[in-house]
Design a protein around this motif. Structure first.
Motif, PDB file in Angstrom:
ATOM      1  N   SER A  33     -10.044  -8.732 -10.988  1.00 46.70           N
ATOM      2  CA  SER A  33      -9.501 -10.056 -10.701  1.00 46.70           C
ATOM      3  C   SER A  33     -10.528 -10.959 -10.030  1.00 46.70           C
ATOM      4  CB  SER A  33      -8.266  -9.937  -9.804  1.00 46.70           C
ATOM      5  OG  SER A  33      -7.696 -11.215  -9.566  1.00 46.70           O
ATOM      6  N   GLN A  34     -10.435 -12.234 -10.370  1.00 46.30           N
ATOM      7  CA  GLN A  34     -11.302 -13.240  -9.767  1.00 46.30           C
ATOM      8  C   GLN A  34     -10.869 -13.559  -8.341  1.00 46.30           C
ATOM      9  OE1 GLN A  34     -11.223 -16.863 -11.996  1.00 46.30           O
ATOM     10  NE2 GLN A  34     -12.770 -17.913 -10.773  1.00 46.30           N
ATOM     11  N   LYS A  35      -9.567 -13.468  -8.085  1.00 46.58           N
ATOM     12  CA  LYS A  35      -9.040 -13.697  -6.734  1.00 46.58           C
ATOM     13  C   LYS A  35      -7.785 -12.867  -6.540  1.00 46.58           C
ATOM     14  CE  LYS A  35      -7.312 -17.786  -5.551  1.00 46.58           C
ATOM     15  NZ  LYS A  35      -7.256 -19.179  -5.051  1.00 46.58           N
ATOM     16  N   THR A  36      -7.816 -11.967  -5.569  1.00 47.06           N
ATOM     17  CA  THR A  36      -6.684 -11.079  -5.339  1.00 47.06           C
ATOM     18  C   THR A  36      -6.781 -10.475  -3.946  1.00 47.06           C
ATOM     19  OG1 THR A  36      -5.436  -9.237  -6.300  1.00 47.06           O
ATOM     20  CG2 THR A  36      -7.823  -8.988  -6.228  1.00 47.06           C
ATOM     21  N   ASP A  37      -5.737  -9.798  -3.521  1.00 49.03           N
ATOM     22  CA  ASP A  37      -5.742  -9.017  -2.274  1.00 49.03           C
ATOM     23  C   ASP A  37      -5.787  -7.546  -2.677  1.00 49.03           C
ATOM     24  OD1 ASP A  37      -5.423 -11.469  -1.049  1.00 49.03           O
ATOM     25  OD2 ASP A  37      -3.263 -11.207  -0.703  1.00 49.03           O
ATOM     26  N   ILE A  38      -6.961  -7.044  -2.958  1.00 50.28           N
ATOM     27  CA  ILE A  38      -7.092  -5.743  -3.607  1.00 50.28           C
ATOM     28  C   ILE A  38      -6.568  -4.600  -2.744  1.00 50.28           C
ATOM     29  CG2 ILE A  38      -9.444  -5.189  -2.860  1.00 50.28           C
ATOM     30  CD1 ILE A  38      -8.090  -4.832  -6.440  1.00 50.28           C
ATOM     31  N   ASP A  39      -6.757  -4.660  -1.423  1.00 53.64           N
ATOM     32  CA  ASP A  39      -6.272  -3.591  -0.540  1.00 53.64           C
ATOM     33  C   ASP A  39      -4.751  -3.575  -0.472  1.00 53.64           C
ATOM     34  OD1 ASP A  39      -8.813  -2.435   0.655  1.00 53.64           O
ATOM     35  OD2 ASP A  39      -9.077  -4.544   1.127  1.00 53.64           O
ATOM     36  N   ASP A  40      -4.154  -4.757  -0.396  1.00 51.11           N
ATOM     37  CA  ASP A  40      -2.691  -4.842  -0.368  1.00 51.11           C
ATOM     38  C   ASP A  40      -2.097  -4.378  -1.693  1.00 51.11           C
ATOM     39  OD1 ASP A  40      -2.781  -5.799   2.211  1.00 51.11           O
ATOM     40  OD2 ASP A  40      -2.573  -7.902   1.641  1.00 51.11           O
ATOM     41  N   ASN A  41      -2.736  -4.756  -2.794  1.00 49.77           N
ATOM     42  CA  ASN A  41      -2.216  -4.377  -4.116  1.00 49.77           C
ATOM     43  C   ASN A  41      -2.070  -2.866  -4.246  1.00 49.77           C
ATOM     44  OD1 ASN A  41      -2.380  -7.080  -4.694  1.00 49.77           O
ATOM     45  ND2 ASN A  41      -4.159  -6.920  -6.032  1.00 49.77           N
ATOM     46  N   PHE A  42      -3.088  -2.138  -3.786  1.00 51.35           N
ATOM     47  CA  PHE A  42      -3.094  -0.684  -3.929  1.00 51.35           C
ATOM     48  C   PHE A  42      -2.623   0.027  -2.655  1.00 51.35           C
ATOM     49  CE2 PHE A  42      -5.922  -1.944  -7.358  1.00 51.35           C
ATOM     50  CZ  PHE A  42      -5.576  -1.062  -8.378  1.00 51.35           C
ATOM     51  N   ASP A  43      -2.188  -0.755  -1.655  1.00 46.54           N
ATOM     52  CA  ASP A  43      -1.670  -0.203  -0.402  1.00 46.54           C
ATOM     53  C   ASP A  43      -2.690   0.736   0.239  1.00 46.54           C
ATOM     54  OD1 ASP A  43       0.090   0.220   1.682  1.00 46.54           O
ATOM     55  OD2 ASP A  43       1.198   1.816   0.649  1.00 46.54           O
ATOM     56  N   LEU A  44      -3.874   0.199   0.508  1.00 44.74           N
ATOM     57  CA  LEU A  44      -4.980   0.999   1.029  1.00 44.74           C
ATOM     58  C   LEU A  44      -5.122   0.838   2.541  1.00 44.74           C
ATOM     59  CD1 LEU A  44      -7.679   0.255  -1.708  1.00 44.74           C
ATOM     60  CD2 LEU A  44      -5.993   2.110  -1.640  1.00 44.74           C
ATOM     61  N   ALA A  45      -5.638   1.877   3.178  1.00 41.85           N
ATOM     62  CA  ALA A  45      -5.926   1.819   4.611  1.00 41.85           C
ATOM     63  C   ALA A  45      -7.011   0.780   4.881  1.00 41.85           C
ATOM     64  CB  ALA A  45      -6.372   3.189   5.108  1.00 41.85           C
ATOM     65  N   THR A  46      -6.972   0.195   6.073  1.00 49.69           N
ATOM     66  CA  THR A  46      -7.923  -0.869   6.417  1.00 49.69           C
ATOM     67  C   THR A  46      -9.335  -0.340   6.594  1.00 49.69           C
ATOM     68  OG1 THR A  46      -6.172  -2.134   7.495  1.00 49.69           O
ATOM     69  CG2 THR A  46      -8.447  -2.692   8.077  1.00 49.69           C
ATOM     70  N   GLY A  47      -9.472   0.800   7.284  1.00 53.40           N
ATOM     71  CA  GLY A  47     -10.796   1.372   7.507  1.00 53.40           C
ATOM     72  C   GLY A  47     -11.668   0.485   8.366  1.00 53.40           C
ATOM     73  N   ALA A 102     -10.154  10.027   3.128  1.00 53.18           N
ATOM     74  CA  ALA A 102      -9.288  10.997   2.465  1.00 53.18           C
ATOM     75  C   ALA A 102      -7.857  10.818   2.962  1.00 53.18           C
ATOM     76  CB  ALA A 102      -9.770  12.420   2.742  1.00 53.18           C
ATOM     77  N   GLY A 103      -6.906  10.933   2.049  1.00 58.81           N
ATOM     78  CA  GLY A 103      -5.506  10.848   2.433  1.00 58.81           C
ATOM     79  C   GLY A 103      -5.045   9.447   2.784  1.00 58.81           C
ATOM     80  N   ASN A 104      -5.865   8.422   2.522  1.00 61.92           N
ATOM     81  CA  ASN A 104      -5.523   7.034   2.841  1.00 61.92           C
ATOM     82  C   ASN A 104      -5.145   6.881   4.310  1.00 61.92           C
ATOM     83  OD1 ASN A 104      -5.333   4.330   2.039  1.00 61.92           O
ATOM     84  ND2 ASN A 104      -3.164   4.480   1.541  1.00 61.92           N
ATOM     85  N   ASP A 105      -5.793   7.665   5.163  1.00 60.91           N
ATOM     86  CA  ASP A 105      -5.506   7.660   6.599  1.00 60.91           C
ATOM     87  C   ASP A 105      -6.811   7.413   7.353  1.00 60.91           C
ATOM     88  OD1 ASP A 105      -4.777   8.057   9.206  1.00 60.91           O
ATOM     89  OD2 ASP A 105      -4.097  10.126   8.952  1.00 60.91           O
ATOM     90  N   ASP A 106      -6.915   6.236   7.977  1.00 63.13           N
ATOM     91  CA  ASP A 106      -8.143   5.869   8.688  1.00 63.13           C
ATOM     92  C   ASP A 106      -8.008   6.076  10.194  1.00 63.13           C
ATOM     93  OD1 ASP A 106      -6.369   3.878   9.291  1.00 63.13           O
ATOM     94  OD2 ASP A 106      -7.629   2.207   8.646  1.00 63.13           O
ATOM     95  N   GLY A 107      -7.037   6.892  10.609  1.00 67.57           N
ATOM     96  CA  GLY A 107      -6.796   7.086  12.038  1.00 67.57           C
ATOM     97  C   GLY A 107      -7.941   7.755  12.770  1.00 67.57           C
ATOM     98  N   ASN A 108      -8.743   8.556  12.064  1.00 70.57           N
ATOM     99  CA  ASN A 108      -9.845   9.259  12.732  1.00 70.57           C
ATOM    100  C   ASN A 108     -11.154   9.009  11.987  1.00 70.57           C
ATOM    101  OD1 ASN A 108     -10.987  10.975  14.698  1.00 70.57           O
ATOM    102  ND2 ASN A 108     -10.815  12.744  13.360  1.00 70.57           N
ATOM    103  N   LEU A 109     -11.337   7.794  11.512  1.00 70.70           N
ATOM    104  CA  LEU A 109     -12.539   7.452  10.756  1.00 70.70           C
ATOM    105  C   LEU A 109     -13.743   7.434  11.690  1.00 70.70           C
ATOM    106  CD1 LEU A 109     -12.933   6.771   7.749  1.00 70.70           C
ATOM    107  CD2 LEU A 109     -12.942   4.366   8.378  1.00 70.70           C
ATOM    108  N   GLN A 110     -14.792   8.155  11.321  1.00 74.70           N
ATOM    109  CA  GLN A 110     -15.981   8.273  12.155  1.00 74.70           C
ATOM    110  C   GLN A 110     -17.230   7.965  11.333  1.00 74.70           C
ATOM    111  OE1 GLN A 110     -16.140  12.058  14.165  1.00 74.70           O
ATOM    112  NE2 GLN A 110     -13.940  12.068  14.557  1.00 74.70           N
ATOM    113  N   PRO A 111     -18.293   7.547  12.012  1.00 78.43           N
ATOM    114  CA  PRO A 111     -19.534   7.242  11.289  1.00 78.43           C
ATOM    115  C   PRO A 111     -20.147   8.494  10.679  1.00 78.43           C
ATOM    116  CG  PRO A 111     -19.561   6.294  13.506  1.00 78.43           C
ATOM    117  CD  PRO A 111     -18.401   7.246  13.445  1.00 78.43           C
ATOM    118  N   LEU A 112     -20.766   8.338   9.523  1.00 78.59           N
ATOM    119  CA  LEU A 112     -21.557   9.414   8.943  1.00 78.59           C
ATOM    120  C   LEU A 112     -22.847   9.568   9.746  1.00 78.59           C
ATOM    121  CD1 LEU A 112     -21.224   8.582   5.137  1.00 78.59           C
ATOM    122  CD2 LEU A 112     -20.167  10.485   6.321  1.00 78.59           C
ATOM    123  N   VAL A 113     -23.341  10.782   9.857  1.00 76.54           N
ATOM    124  CA  VAL A 113     -24.597  10.994  10.575  1.00 76.54           C
ATOM    125  C   VAL A 113     -25.776  10.606   9.691  1.00 76.54           C
ATOM    126  CG1 VAL A 113     -23.636  12.871  11.933  1.00 76.54           C
ATOM    127  CG2 VAL A 113     -24.798  13.395   9.797  1.00 76.54           C
TER     128      VAL A 113
END
Length: 311
Positions: free
Chosen positions: A127-141, A193-204
């Motif tokens: 799409s040229q203009k859309t709310d892609i995260d809302d459309n697919f119900d994705l975690a904010t991250g 993973a699991g569409n859960d960003d509750g424990n998102l941490q930086p990669l080393v």
């Protein structure tokens, strides 16, 4: 455990067609409607609710390419639904209502379907203009949510991206976005993973971790050397203490060494010299093997990936 459906499912067809099929001798003999060699098959396909601005490419196999405007649901949804310009969209979808596709409802009335980003089997949405995260119900991250931006979403039970000569995930290539706005910062890459960003941490960063651990191992090795030297100094002191004498008042003659200190001193020297020094030597050897195993490129369990990189 995956739930498998029948290879040929004629449920949810119009009652008249279903009755005709089931009474057909060819169907009874397991011949009719099998779709062998890519031929057509009788199956339930919901009728798509088409908006005026949409062009549909389909061939009766529950696979569609819809060219129109941003529409993640009903004809009133998305930026196309509210009448925005600059919202051109291509929606490629297979398997509408995939878990239970239907041509009719329970009253045998024709059923119509809108795009369903949860239930449809597979989709590539451009799409040229859309709310892609809302459309697919994705975690904010950490990257955040994309609102009123160009976007591409890919969804299916299993998604594979294959590159014969490598794959790159790159952000921050341009100074302006698709709507002409300045891009002031570089966004990162979230692996969630699991569409859960509750424990998102930086990669080393492998090289930095490797350098840090190398230095830490060197510090530990130096500490072992310091302890070893301290033990040697203590052994020398203990020997002097165990064998020392005092001068008596009888013409200044020396006393005999202490009957208690002599055997105690011998035992301490034995413990330090045989056990402690041996343990420290073993400890320093283990440190060297540890460094070779984990921090050397040739190590069996080298902590860096030999193929994959991230910034």
């Amino acid at each position: 455990m995956p739930r498998f459906k029948k290879a040929l499912n004629i449920e949810n067809l119009k009652k008249e067609l279903k009755d005709d099929l089931m009474s057909s001798p060819d169907y009874v003999n397991n011949v009719l409607g099998k779709g062998i060699a890519g031929s057509r098959v009788s199956e339930a396909i919901p009728q798509f609710t088409q908006a005026k601005a949409e062009k549909i490419v389909e061939n009766g196999t529950n696979a569609f390419v819809v060219i129109g405007k941003d529409r993640p649901g009903s004809i009133l949804s998305g930026y196309g639904g509210r009448g925005d310009s600059g919202a051109g969209t291509i929606d490629m979808v297979t398997g509408r209502m995939s878990h239970n596709p239907s041509t009719v409802n329970s009253r045998n009335e024709s059923l119509r379907a809108d795009p369903d980003f949860k239930l449809d089997a597979s989709r590539i949405y451009v799409s040229q203009k859309t709310d892609i995260d809302d459309n697919f119900d994705l975690a904010t991250g950490k990257v955040g949510r994309s609102t009123a931006r160009s976007g591409i979403g890919i969804k299916s039970d299993a998604v594979r991206v294959i590159g014969r000569e490598g794959i790159k995930l790159i952000t921050g290539t341009d100074i302006k976005g698709s709507h002409g706005e300045d891009i002031l910062s570089v966004s990162g890459i979230d692996l969630i993973a699991g569409n859960d960003d509750g424990n998102l941490q930086p990669l080393v960063l492998g090289n930095n971790v490797n350098e840090s651990l190398e230095k830490m191992a060197d510090f530990v090795d130096k500490l072992a050397g310091i302890v070893s030297s301290a033990i040697v100094y203590q052994m020398k002191f203990n020997t002097k203490v165990a064998s020392h004498t005092h001068l008596t008042a009888f013409y200044g003659t020396p006393t005999a060494p202490s009957e208690i200190l002599v055997p105690a001193g011998v035992q301490v020297a034995k413990d330090l010299g045989i056990k402690t020094i041996k343990d420290i030597f073993k400890f320093r050897t283990n440190i060297k093997f540890h460094k070779q195993t984990y921090y050397a490129v040739s190590g069996k369990k080298y902590i860096n990936s030999r193929h994959n990189n991230t910034n």
